[in-house]
Motif scaffolding. Structure first.
Motif, PDB file in Angstrom:
ATOM      1  N   ARG A  61       0.835  -1.200   0.000  1.00  9.97           N
ATOM      2  CA  ARG A  61       0.000   0.000   0.000  1.00  9.97           C
ATOM      3  C   ARG A  61       0.871   1.252   0.000  1.00  9.97           C
ATOM      4  O   ARG A  61       1.798   1.368   0.808  1.00  9.97           O
ATOM      5  CB  ARG A  61      -0.929   0.026   1.211  1.00  9.97           C
TER       6      ARG A  61
ATOM      7  N   ASP B 261     -10.035   4.495  -9.449  1.00  7.69           N
ATOM      8  CA  ASP B 261      -9.018   5.536  -9.598  1.00  7.69           C
ATOM      9  C   ASP B 261      -7.830   5.069 -10.430  1.00  7.69           C
ATOM     10  O   ASP B 261      -6.666   5.185 -10.024  1.00  7.69           O
ATOM     11  CB  ASP B 261      -8.546   6.029  -8.223  1.00  7.69           C
ATOM     12  N   ASN B 262      -8.129   4.530 -11.594  1.00  4.27           N
ATOM     13  CA  ASN B 262      -7.111   4.132 -12.555  1.00  4.27           C
ATOM     14  C   ASN B 262      -7.482   4.701 -13.922  1.00  4.27           C
ATOM     15  O   ASN B 262      -8.198   5.697 -14.006  1.00  4.27           O
ATOM     16  CB  ASN B 262      -6.975   2.612 -12.587  1.00  4.27           C
TER      17      ASN B 262
ATOM     18  N   GLU C 182      -0.140   4.278   0.774  1.00  3.82           N
ATOM     19  CA  GLU C 182      -0.489   5.119   1.912  1.00  3.82           C
ATOM     20  C   GLU C 182      -0.732   4.205   3.091  1.00  3.82           C
ATOM     21  O   GLU C 182      -1.773   3.568   3.198  1.00  3.82           O
ATOM     22  CB  GLU C 182      -1.735   5.958   1.605  1.00  3.82           C
ATOM     23  N   SER C 183       0.250   4.119   3.962  1.00  5.82           N
ATOM     24  CA  SER C 183       0.196   3.131   5.027  1.00  5.82           C
ATOM     25  C   SER C 183       0.679   3.727   6.346  1.00  5.82           C
ATOM     26  O   SER C 183       1.506   4.633   6.374  1.00  5.82           O
ATOM     27  CB  SER C 183       1.064   1.923   4.660  1.00  5.82           C
TER      28      SER C 183
ATOM     29  N   GLY D 282      -6.071   3.427  -7.060  1.00  2.85           N
ATOM     30  CA  GLY D 282      -5.163   4.567  -6.947  1.00  2.85           C
ATOM     31  C   GLY D 282      -3.859   4.425  -7.679  1.00  2.85           C
ATOM     32  O   GLY D 282      -2.802   4.757  -7.138  1.00  2.85           O
ATOM     33  N   ASN D 283      -3.906   3.958  -8.920  1.00  3.02           N
ATOM     34  CA  ASN D 283      -2.702   3.858  -9.732  1.00  3.02           C
ATOM     35  C   ASN D 283      -2.972   4.465 -11.114  1.00  3.02           C
ATOM     36  O   ASN D 283      -3.866   5.298 -11.264  1.00  3.02           O
ATOM     37  CB  ASN D 283      -2.259   2.396  -9.832  1.00  3.02           C
TER      38      ASN D 283
ATOM     39  N   ALA E 186      -1.827  -0.915  -3.952  1.00  2.00           N
ATOM     40  CA  ALA E 186      -2.800   0.182  -3.901  1.00  2.00           C
ATOM     41  C   ALA E 186      -2.177   1.521  -3.560  1.00  2.00           C
ATOM     42  O   ALA E 186      -1.225   1.603  -2.784  1.00  2.00           O
ATOM     43  CB  ALA E 186      -3.891  -0.147  -2.870  1.00  2.00           C
ATOM     44  N   ASP E 187      -2.756   2.573  -4.156  1.00  2.00           N
ATOM     45  CA  ASP E 187      -2.468   3.968  -3.783  1.00  2.00           C
ATOM     46  C   ASP E 187      -1.024   4.381  -4.022  1.00  2.00           C
ATOM     47  O   ASP E 187      -0.456   5.170  -3.253  1.00  2.00           O
ATOM     48  CB  ASP E 187      -2.846   4.218  -2.308  1.00  2.00           C
ATOM     49  N   TRP E 188      -0.425   3.906  -5.107  1.00  2.00           N
ATOM     50  CA  TRP E 188       0.929   4.332  -5.439  1.00  2.00           C
ATOM     51  C   TRP E 188       0.957   5.458  -6.470  1.00  2.00           C
ATOM     52  O   TRP E 188       1.980   6.081  -6.670  1.00  2.00           O
ATOM     53  CB  TRP E 188       1.738   3.141  -5.955  1.00  2.00           C
ATOM     54  N   LYS E 189      -0.126   5.667  -7.143  1.00  2.00           N
ATOM     55  CA  LYS E 189      -0.296   6.751  -8.127  1.00  2.00           C
ATOM     56  C   LYS E 189       0.544   6.572  -9.389  1.00  2.00           C
ATOM     57  O   LYS E 189       0.247   7.176 -10.410  1.00  2.00           O
ATOM     58  CB  LYS E 189       0.044   8.125  -7.503  1.00  2.00           C
TER      59      LYS E 189
END
Length: 373
Positions: A82, A169-170, A84-85, A145-146, A119-122
């Motif tokens: 993740r 969110d991709n 955001e962790s 979130g990628n 997840a959530d690495w953008k």
């Protein structure tokens, strides 16, 4: 001689136990799983936080960050990375950074995976490997979130144990594959904020375990399938900001646990079903559509809305007097319609601002101008 034989037997047993113990250590991480993990890792780049610093040594089941193994089979069963962790490895980082790269098809060599969370690495891009549909033990896929593009794998329906599919969110495109209606264990479907097109599968109602269907922010067209209303566990239905047309099925108001219904920003026409206003729905957003007719005069003690947004439609007639019989309305917005007549008095109108009623044909009364005699 008997003593010597006994000693030899004891020593032999100790050797067997030691060898067995050594075998267990070897089995803790199969070489094929370790090789697949390293091949998977080679396609990703994360220079700042150091997520992959611990991916060293022969035993990938012990100490490799984000890797979990089945204690019985000693096979890799989960990858959890993740962006955001709250994990200390992230809190110790001097500065945050993006993970880039792509998801290698090597992940499909980990045949006992039950969880994939990246997840959530953008910055993770590329496509979802189609071979992921062959990982028949998968229960949880979370790639939110990628920058992943391409399509949802056509054979996703092969994953009979899948409970969570979160690809929000991709940059995914293409349609929702029809095979998704085979995922009878699925409880959470989230494809929000992609470029998904086409219609919602007509037989989506086969997914009786679904509690959340979140498809907002795409380019989905067609009508709301009637079969959706037969998913008795459904709590949240979010179809906002799409191109959905046609009427609202009246049977949505008969769903026993549906609490959130977001249909705003579509091309929905027809009238507001009376059933919606005396249902279990507490968050109802129908704004920004082509809904016409009158607001049904069917509010009552069961009507409880934290949000009731009917703005930016083609509604006519008065605000129904029965709305004051509602047990609670926190936020009401009927602006940008063609409503006319006196605004009812009492709750919830005693705490609403003029913007909630603006841009109608001839509404009057508090908080707007006084009505003439």
């Amino acid at each position: 001689m008997d003593a010597k034989k006994s000693l030899v037997t004891v020593l032999s047993n100790i050797v067997v136990l030691l060898l067995a113990g050594g075998a267990t250590v070897v089995q803790a991480c199969l070489p094929s799983d370790r090789a697949a993990l390293l091949e998977f890792r080679s396609k990703l780049n994360e220079p700042y936080i150091g997520v992959f610093i611990t991916w060293r040594g022969q035993d990938c089941c012990r100490g490799w960050y984000g890797v979990s193994c089945d204690p019985n089979t000693h096979r890799v069963s989960g990858i959890t990375l993740r962006g955001e962790s709250e994990d200390p490895i992230f809190q110790r980082a001097k500065r945050s950074g993006l993970m880039t790269g792509s998801i290698s098809p090597a992940i499909c060599k980990l045949t006992h995976l039950s969880n994939i969370i990246i997840a959530d690495w953008k910055g993770v891009s590329g496509v979802i490997p189609s071979c992921i549909s062959n990982l028949l033990f998968l229960r949880h896929i979370d790639l939110v979130g990628n920058r992943i593009s391409g399509v949802v794998p056509a054979d996703i329906g092969k994953l009979q144990y899948l409970k969570v599919l979160n690809l929000a969110d991709n940059q995914l495109s293409g349609g929702i594959p029809w095979s998704i209606t085979r995922l009878t264990s699925l409880s959470h479907l989230d494809l929000r904020n992609n470029y998904v097109t086409g219609a919602i599968p007509r037989d989506i109602g086969r997914l009786k375990m679904l509690s959340r269907v979140l498809l907002s922010g795409n380019k989905i067209s067609g009508q709301i399938p009637e079969s959706l209303t037969r998913i008795y566990r459904l709590v949240d239905l979010d179809l906002a900001m799409n191109r959905i047309a046609g009427p609202i099925p009246a049977s949505l108001g008969g769903m026993s646990v549906l609490a959130t219904l977001n249909l705003d920003g579509n091309l929905i026409s027809g009238e507001i079903p009376e059933t919606l206003l005396r249902s279990s729905i507490s968050n109802l957003n129908l704004s920004g559509n082509l809904i016409a007719g009158r607001i049904p005069n069917t509010f009552g003690p069961r009507s409880y809305f934290t949000v009731l947004d009917l703005s930016r439609n083609r509604l006519q007639g008065p605000i129904p007097a029965s709305i004051t019989a509602s047990s609670f309305i926190g936020h009401l917005d009927v602006s940008h319609n063609h409503l006319c007549g006196k605004i009812p008095t009492g709750s919830p109108f005693d705490h609403l601002e003029a913007t909630s009623f603006a841009y109608n044909d001839c509404l009057c009364g508090k908080p707007l101008r006084n009505c003439g005699k």
